[in-house]
Write an enzyme that holds these catalytic residues in place. Structure first.
Site, mmCIF file in Angstrom:
data_model
loop_
_atom_site.group_PDB
_atom_site.id
_atom_site.type_symbol
_atom_site.label_atom_id
_atom_site.label_comp_id
_atom_site.label_asym_id
_atom_site.label_seq_id
_atom_site.Cartn_x
_atom_site.Cartn_y
_atom_site.Cartn_z
ATOM 1 N N GLU A 285 -27.780 8.991 4.280
ATOM 2 C CA GLU A 285 -26.915 9.475 3.197
ATOM 3 C C GLU A 285 -27.531 9.366 1.810
ATOM 4 O O GLU A 285 -27.000 8.671 0.935
ATOM 5 C CB GLU A 285 -25.569 8.737 3.195
ATOM 6 C CG GLU A 285 -24.676 9.097 4.348
ATOM 7 C CD GLU A 285 -23.234 8.607 4.162
ATOM 8 O OE1 GLU A 285 -22.891 8.149 3.060
ATOM 9 O OE2 GLU A 285 -22.462 8.712 5.127
ATOM 10 N N GLU B 229 -22.285 9.634 12.229
ATOM 11 C CA GLU B 229 -21.137 8.776 11.870
ATOM 12 C C GLU B 229 -19.890 9.634 11.817
ATOM 13 O O GLU B 229 -19.910 10.743 11.273
ATOM 14 C CB GLU B 229 -21.291 8.177 10.459
ATOM 15 C CG GLU B 229 -22.266 7.055 10.342
ATOM 16 C CD GLU B 229 -22.360 6.534 8.913
ATOM 17 O OE1 GLU B 229 -21.373 6.582 8.149
ATOM 18 O OE2 GLU B 229 -23.465 6.085 8.555
HETATM 19 C C1 GCO Z 1 -22.989 5.449 5.313
HETATM 20 C C2 GCO Z 1 -21.571 5.138 5.211
HETATM 21 C C3 GCO Z 1 -21.203 3.834 5.895
HETATM 22 C C4 GCO Z 1 -19.791 3.523 5.503
HETATM 23 C C5 GCO Z 1 -18.858 4.479 6.184
HETATM 24 C C6 GCO Z 1 -17.433 4.302 5.784
HETATM 25 O O1 GCO Z 1 -23.665 5.361 4.355
HETATM 26 O O2 GCO Z 1 -23.500 5.804 6.347
HETATM 27 O O3 GCO Z 1 -21.218 5.073 3.886
HETATM 28 O O4 GCO Z 1 -22.093 2.841 5.534
HETATM 29 O O5 GCO Z 1 -19.457 2.233 5.832
HETATM 30 O O6 GCO Z 1 -19.200 5.786 5.846
HETATM 31 O O7 GCO Z 1 -17.279 4.543 4.428
#
Ligand code: GCO
Length: 446
Positions: free
Chosen positions: A166, A353
């Site tokens: 991300e 995710e």
């Molecule tokens: C990421 C996400 C996770 C978060 C999840 C819930 O960077 O992959 O931000 O680390 O915990 O998306 O917000």
């Protein structure tokens, strides 16, 4: 669109990230990252928590592997803490840090679970941030060195890798508006951090490939962008948001070029010769995180950014509130759009995710009946199946998260786990969603 590709079996997975689950911030020779600095800053984390002890997976990783075995997943997406294995972000490895990931990888392989590590899930060494962090091109080369060090240590057993997680969150929330580490508020002056993270991804991909990796990909967070109204101003704002949140991260990797930023009045990316070729090095998988669609309105004239995120009308929402609406069909929309936009340039997608937090108690005496989470996951898995039936190649689906964990600036206040964690004791209690996912996986295989 190509013919339906839903005949290939989907692989099932579940994810975590090092800073969110490991605890033990001062053990085993670990160095400091920008997230250590973040949690130490008074008032930065909503509940004042510091990620410790939390799930304490540094000590309890065998409990995690046992849970993964019970769940019956094909793979486990975890992340490697850069500062555990290379405490100051440069130079020699820390053998104790490497030994932890050695043990984890071996335990996973013994359990028949494919290790699918992410090399970078937001925890940049503080020393590198001191030199400019992701604003500094050199950080991409330091990440390449770190990738080589990890590939050298684990590449004999690990073949599947995600590079950078991300980059949109790091750039926009970390460097542009300061909600996440490293808490900078540079607005559009943060844009070089996009390019340097993508460059880091490309350099790392080449190194992992040389070390024999078979499955390599970046992980981007994508959203379906909707204008708040039919007005031209809202449409323009939504167009700008789609570029900044989705296309700026996908297109250099998939197409080898940035969308037109100049037309939006944004500064150019600091692209040097060969960068785009490196960034678009062929990968085997495209990691796509999806949580919710985003409704965008034009911002007020005095606002420094050209858009505003507003609640999505008519949608139920997760524990995060109205800005996390629950709209599973938006995931199908994103996936089909990807196929349409990027076609043959798109490798198979892994949903890296997907998940939701809901208000749940800090301590429990038995399984929580988390029907809302089950509904969320069921709806989104069906949305993935829909996209596959419409010809999108999707190989893997990953739930965020195995465990309740440290949710960044929200501290321990948001629970995403299939397994409840008592953050004071580390005690793990599977929720109803854990059994639901296990059964779903079994049925999907039969
Ligand atoms: C990421 C996400 C996770 C978060 C999840 C819930 O960077 O992959 O931000 O680390 O915990 O998306 O917000």
């Amino acid at each position: 669109l190509p013919l339906a590709d839903s005949s290939r079996r989907l692989r099932w997975s579940v994810a975590t990230a090092a800073f969110q689950i490991e605890g033990a911030r001062e053990e085993g020779g670990r160095g400091r990252s920008i997230w250590d600095d973040f949690v130490d800053a008074p008032g930065a984390v909503r509940d004042g928590s510091t990620a410790e002890p939390g799930p304490d997976s540094y000590h309890r990783y065998l409990d995690d592997v046992e849970l993964l075995t019970q769940l019956g997943v094909d793979s486990y997406r975890f992340s490697i803490s850069w500062v555990r294995v290379q405490p100051s972000g440069v130079g020699a490895a820390n053998p104790e840090g490497l030994a932890y990931y050695d043990r984890l990888v071996d335990a996973l392989l013994d359990a028949g679970v494919t290790p699918f590590p992410t090399l970078y899930h937001w925890d940049l060494p503080s020393t590198l941030e001191g030199r400019g962090g992701w604003l500094d091109r050199e950080t991409a080369y330091r990440f390449a060195d770190y990738s080589a060090l990890i590939a050298d240590a684990l590449g004999d057993r690990v073949t599947d890798w995600y590079t950078i997680n991300e980059p949109v969150s790091t750039s926009l929330q970390g460097y542009a508006i300061g909600e996440l580490a490293p808490r900078r508020q540079l607005l559009f002056a943060s844009l070089p951090t996009v390019h340097h993270q993508l460059l880091a991804h490309g350099l790392s991909t080449r190194i992992l490939r040389e070390c024999g990796a078979t499955t390599i990909g970046i992980v981007n967070n994508h959203t379906a962008v909707r204008p708040a109204s039919n007005s031209a101003a809202d449409h323009e704002a939504a167009f700008a948001y789609d570029i900044l949140h989705n296309r700026v991260f996908a297109e250099p990797v998939l197409l080898g070029g940035y969308p037109d930023l100049d037309a939006l009045g944004m500064p150019p990316m600091p692209v040097l010769a060969d960068d785009l070729e490196i960034i678009s090095t062929t990968t085997d998988v495209y990691g796509l995180n999806f949580y919710n669609p985003t409704t965008i309105a034009a911002s007020a004239p005095e606002s420094p950014v050209p858009f505003e995120v507003v609640p999505t009308p008519g949608a139920a929402h997760t524990g995060f509130g109205p800005e996390w609406p629950i709209v599973p069909s938006a995931l199908t929309e994103v996936l089909v759009d990807f196929q349409t936009r990027y076609g043959d340039r798109l490798p198979p997608i892994a949903i890296a995710e997907n998940g939701a937090s809901f208000a749940e108690p800090d301590s429990v005496t038995g399984p929580i009946d988390d029907v809302d989470r089950i509904g969320y996951l069921d709806g989104h898995i069906a949305a993935v199946e829909d996209a596959r039936e419409r010809g999108v190649r999707i190989d893997e689906y990953t739930v965020w998260s195995l465990l309740d964990n440290f949710e960044w600036a929200e501290g321990f206040t948001q629970r995403f786990g299939l397994v409840h964690v008592n953050h004071a004791t580390g005690e793990r209690t599977p929720k109803a969603s854990f059994d639901w996912y296990r059964t779903h996986i079994q049925e999907a295989r039969s």
